[in-house]
Design a protein around this motif. Structure first.
Motif, PDB file in Angstrom:
ATOM      1  N   LYS A 130      35.263  -3.234  45.349  1.00  0.00           N
ATOM      2  CA  LYS A 130      36.238  -2.207  45.846  1.00  0.00           C
ATOM      3  C   LYS A 130      36.982  -2.736  46.790  1.00  0.00           C
ATOM      4  CE  LYS A 130      35.951   1.444  43.186  1.00  0.00           C
ATOM      5  NZ  LYS A 130      36.963   1.812  42.302  1.00  0.00           N
ATOM      6  N   GLY A 131      36.672  -3.772  47.518  1.00  0.00           N
ATOM      7  CA  GLY A 131      37.318  -4.411  48.652  1.00  0.00           C
ATOM      8  C   GLY A 131      37.337  -3.478  49.720  1.00  0.00           C
ATOM      9  N   VAL A 132      36.176  -3.033  50.082  1.00  0.00           N
ATOM     10  CA  VAL A 132      35.876  -1.968  51.251  1.00  0.00           C
ATOM     11  C   VAL A 132      34.340  -2.505  51.771  1.00  0.00           C
ATOM     12  CG1 VAL A 132      37.113  -0.153  50.187  1.00  0.00           C
ATOM     13  CG2 VAL A 132      34.604  -0.112  49.985  1.00  0.00           C
ATOM     14  N   ASP A 133      34.419  -1.947  53.075  1.00  0.00           N
ATOM     15  CA  ASP A 133      32.977  -2.293  53.659  1.00  0.00           C
ATOM     16  C   ASP A 133      31.821  -1.594  53.336  1.00  0.00           C
ATOM     17  OD1 ASP A 133      32.998   0.066  55.170  1.00  0.00           O
ATOM     18  OD2 ASP A 133      34.276  -0.810  56.938  1.00  0.00           O
ATOM     19  N   LEU A 134      30.664  -1.906  53.419  1.00  0.00           N
ATOM     20  CA  LEU A 134      29.490  -1.387  52.992  1.00  0.00           C
ATOM     21  C   LEU A 134      29.406   0.098  53.532  1.00  0.00           C
ATOM     22  CD1 LEU A 134      26.649  -1.616  51.620  1.00  0.00           C
ATOM     23  CD2 LEU A 134      25.628  -2.558  53.740  1.00  0.00           C
ATOM     24  N   GLU A 135      29.517   0.106  54.696  1.00  0.00           N
ATOM     25  CA  GLU A 135      29.532   1.620  55.355  1.00  0.00           C
ATOM     26  C   GLU A 135      30.283   2.572  54.489  1.00  0.00           C
ATOM     27  OE1 GLU A 135      27.653   3.806  57.989  1.00  0.00           O
ATOM     28  OE2 GLU A 135      27.768   1.955  58.537  1.00  0.00           O
ATOM     29  N   GLU A 136      31.539   2.279  54.058  1.00  0.00           N
ATOM     30  CA  GLU A 136      32.477   3.337  53.479  1.00  0.00           C
ATOM     31  C   GLU A 136      31.738   3.557  51.952  1.00  0.00           C
ATOM     32  OE1 GLU A 136      37.101   3.553  51.771  1.00  0.00           O
ATOM     33  OE2 GLU A 136      36.381   2.024  53.266  1.00  0.00           O
ATOM     34  N   ILE A 137      31.411   2.467  51.360  1.00  0.00           N
ATOM     35  CA  ILE A 137      30.834   2.785  49.944  1.00  0.00           C
ATOM     36  C   ILE A 137      29.467   3.790  50.073  1.00  0.00           C
ATOM     37  CG2 ILE A 137      29.145   1.831  48.437  1.00  0.00           C
ATOM     38  CD1 ILE A 137      32.071   1.318  47.507  1.00  0.00           C
ATOM     39  N   ALA A 138      28.758   3.413  51.109  1.00  0.00           N
ATOM     40  CA  ALA A 138      27.428   4.262  51.425  1.00  0.00           C
ATOM     41  C   ALA A 138      27.917   5.813  51.562  1.00  0.00           C
ATOM     42  CB  ALA A 138      26.655   3.764  52.447  1.00  0.00           C
ATOM     43  N   GLN A 139      28.939   6.017  52.631  1.00  0.00           N
ATOM     44  CA  GLN A 139      29.383   7.252  52.623  1.00  0.00           C
ATOM     45  C   GLN A 139      29.978   8.032  51.502  1.00  0.00           C
ATOM     46  OE1 GLN A 139      32.562   7.430  55.703  1.00  0.00           O
ATOM     47  NE2 GLN A 139      32.185   9.448  56.242  1.00  0.00           N
ATOM     48  N   ILE A 140      30.646   7.310  51.151  1.00  0.00           N
ATOM     49  CA  ILE A 140      31.549   7.870  49.746  1.00  0.00           C
ATOM     50  C   ILE A 140      30.506   8.296  48.584  1.00  0.00           C
ATOM     51  CG2 ILE A 140      33.204   7.501  47.828  1.00  0.00           C
ATOM     52  CD1 ILE A 140      34.792   6.048  49.976  1.00  0.00           C
ATOM     53  N   THR A 141      29.786   7.369  48.186  1.00  0.00           N
ATOM     54  CA  THR A 141      28.759   7.641  47.113  1.00  0.00           C
ATOM     55  C   THR A 141      27.688   8.710  47.232  1.00  0.00           C
ATOM     56  OG1 THR A 141      27.279   5.476  47.733  1.00  0.00           O
ATOM     57  CG2 THR A 141      29.305   5.294  46.097  1.00  0.00           C
ATOM     58  N   THR A 142      27.132   8.578  48.662  1.00  0.00           N
ATOM     59  CA  THR A 142      26.337   9.742  49.104  1.00  0.00           C
ATOM     60  C   THR A 142      26.920  10.802  49.205  1.00  0.00           C
ATOM     61  OG1 THR A 142      24.905   8.215  50.651  1.00  0.00           O
ATOM     62  CG2 THR A 142      24.682  10.578  50.971  1.00  0.00           C
ATOM     63  N   ARG A 143      28.325  11.100  49.652  1.00  0.00           N
ATOM     64  CA  ARG A 143      28.885  12.324  49.624  1.00  0.00           C
ATOM     65  C   ARG A 143      29.073  12.781  48.117  1.00  0.00           C
ATOM     66  NH1 ARG A 143      33.695  11.193  52.292  1.00  0.00           N
ATOM     67  NH2 ARG A 143      34.520  10.752  50.162  1.00  0.00           N
ATOM     68  N   ASN A 144      29.468  11.820  47.228  1.00  0.00           N
ATOM     69  CA  ASN A 144      29.737  12.228  45.653  1.00  0.00           C
ATOM     70  C   ASN A 144      28.461  12.681  45.135  1.00  0.00           C
ATOM     71  OD1 ASN A 144      32.258  11.278  45.974  1.00  0.00           O
ATOM     72  ND2 ASN A 144      31.760   9.263  44.942  1.00  0.00           N
ATOM     73  N   GLY A 145      27.310  12.057  45.605  1.00  0.00           N
ATOM     74  CA  GLY A 145      26.130  12.459  44.865  1.00  0.00           C
ATOM     75  C   GLY A 145      25.515  13.940  45.379  1.00  0.00           C
ATOM     76  N   LEU A 146      25.784  14.047  46.676  1.00  0.00           N
ATOM     77  CA  LEU A 146      25.216  15.513  47.046  1.00  0.00           C
ATOM     78  C   LEU A 146      26.324  16.662  46.451  1.00  0.00           C
ATOM     79  CD1 LEU A 146      25.057  14.407  51.003  1.00  0.00           C
ATOM     80  CD2 LEU A 146      23.210  15.093  49.400  1.00  0.00           C
ATOM     81  N   GLU A 147      27.365  16.348  46.269  1.00  0.00           N
ATOM     82  CA  GLU A 147      28.334  17.116  45.770  1.00  0.00           C
ATOM     83  C   GLU A 147      28.173  17.336  44.354  1.00  0.00           C
ATOM     84  OE1 GLU A 147      32.295  15.762  46.826  1.00  0.00           O
ATOM     85  OE2 GLU A 147      32.132  16.471  48.606  1.00  0.00           O
ATOM     86  N   ARG A 148      27.751  16.146  43.440  1.00  0.00           N
ATOM     87  CA  ARG A 148      27.581  16.294  42.005  1.00  0.00           C
ATOM     88  C   ARG A 148      26.359  17.145  41.724  1.00  0.00           C
ATOM     89  NH1 ARG A 148      29.882  16.821  37.380  1.00  0.00           N
ATOM     90  NH2 ARG A 148      28.815  18.837  37.998  1.00  0.00           N
ATOM     91  N   PHE A 149      25.363  16.861  42.569  1.00  0.00           N
ATOM     92  CA  PHE A 149      23.822  17.464  42.173  1.00  0.00           C
ATOM     93  C   PHE A 149      23.930  18.868  42.904  1.00  0.00           C
ATOM     94  CE2 PHE A 149      23.327  12.945  40.919  1.00  0.00           C
ATOM     95  CZ  PHE A 149      22.981  13.132  39.852  1.00  0.00           C
ATOM     96  N   GLY A 150      24.696  19.358  43.763  1.00  0.00           N
ATOM     97  CA  GLY A 150      24.789  20.636  44.496  1.00  0.00           C
ATOM     98  C   GLY A 150      23.810  20.500  45.649  1.00  0.00           C
ATOM     99  N   ILE A 151      23.363  19.395  46.284  1.00  0.00           N
ATOM    100  CA  ILE A 151      22.476  19.185  47.197  1.00  0.00           C
ATOM    101  C   ILE A 151      23.086  19.519  48.470  1.00  0.00           C
ATOM    102  CG2 ILE A 151      20.694  17.570  48.433  1.00  0.00           C
ATOM    103  CD1 ILE A 151      20.562  16.374  45.638  1.00  0.00           C
ATOM    104  N   VAL A 152      22.555  20.160  49.325  1.00  0.00           N
ATOM    105  CA  VAL A 152      23.055  20.605  50.932  1.00  0.00           C
ATOM    106  C   VAL A 152      22.162  20.238  52.035  1.00  0.00           C
ATOM    107  CG1 VAL A 152      24.415  22.635  50.002  1.00  0.00           C
ATOM    108  CG2 VAL A 152      22.033  23.055  50.702  1.00  0.00           C
TER     109      VAL A 152
END
Length: 256
Positions: free
Chosen positions: A234-256
């Motif tokens: 994706k051409g971004v840093d690891l921290e950004e990928i970690a943050q984005i994919t974690t947020r996506n997962g929490l939202e997709r599965f409705g985890i708070v």
């Protein structure tokens, strides 16, 4: 840095000797959430035991297409009853598998349709297993109105054309160890085009071990290697990928 392994099988027999250490390894690697997948009569109870034991492990439960022929009357109702548990966040992995000749296609289709119907009834996302069945998967998802609940295309291996069809139905695409393989041209090309807000990462451990440990048992801790590969693509840093994919997962599965 927080990582989310959205698909793992920590209850697999490959971890019987050191399961607690493997889970601790993941925590030490920055994995703050994991979804363990129970997919038949044996692994659904062991998955539920894990979610009761660890507060950061959640469950997806369903009936795998390879085991479709073994699904009996009452099993769908059993799955439905377990979906009321607050840590069961999806129905899966369900889908089609035309690689392993273990269940007739018509049986796989029926079991998949039944489970999509259950997901719509319960308003829960689904986790789709698709191996060598891209056209039929898209057809059934459309016909059964799976887009009403959406979900995740687990370990996505299809073309960008298939990816677009899934994205248009509201699905997230999840990528694992294969994006670290030198010869995995197609998944890398697809990942490069997936919108950031639809991207998830996973291990599918103990399977699909990423480079440089390919050939060995996979672990949830290795989701960091998947994240590193995704960041490079994706051409971004690891921290950004970690943050984005974690947020996506929490939202997709409705985890708070």
């Amino acid at each position: 840095m927080e990582l989310f392994d959205t698909h793992t099988h920590l209850d697999a027999q490959q971890f019987d000797e050191d399961r607690e250490r493997v889970i601790d390894n993941a925590v030490q690697a920055g994995v703050t959430r994991m979804i363990n997948v129970g997919f038949n009569r044996e692994t659904i109870p062991s998955t539920m035991k894990l979610v009761e034991t660890y507060d950061f492990i959640y469950a997806a439960i369903g009936w795998h297409p390879q085991d479709a022929v073994f699904m009996q009357e009452g099993d769908l109702e059993w799955i439905a009853s377990l979906c009321s548990h607050p840590k069961v966040v999806a129905i899966g992995e369900i889908g089609l598998d035309y690689y392993w000749d273990t269940s007739p296609k018509d049986v796989q289709h029926r079991v998949l349709r039944q489970q999509i119907g259950l997901a719509r009834e319960l308003n829960m996302p689904i986790v789709i297993h698709n191996r060598d069945a891209h056209e039929d998967i898209v057809k059934i998802l459309r016909e059964e109105k799976a887009g009403e609940v959406g979900g995740v295309m687990h370990s996505f291996s299809g073309s960008w054309e298939t990816a677009k069809l899934c994205l248009n139905m509201g699905f997230h695409l999840s990528f694992g160890g294969p994006i670290t393989f030198k010869n995995a041209r197609v998944p890398k090309e697809v990942l490069a085009q997936v919108p950031m807000d639809r991207l998830l990462i996973e291990t599918d451990s103990p399977y699909l071990t990423p480079h440089p440990f390919r050939g060995k048992r996979n672990e949830s801790a290795n989701v960091r290697l998947v994240a590193e590969a995704a960041a490079q693509i994706k051409g971004v840093d690891l921290e950004e990928i970690a943050q984005i994919t974690t947020r996506n997962g929490l939202e997709r599965f409705g985890i708070v």
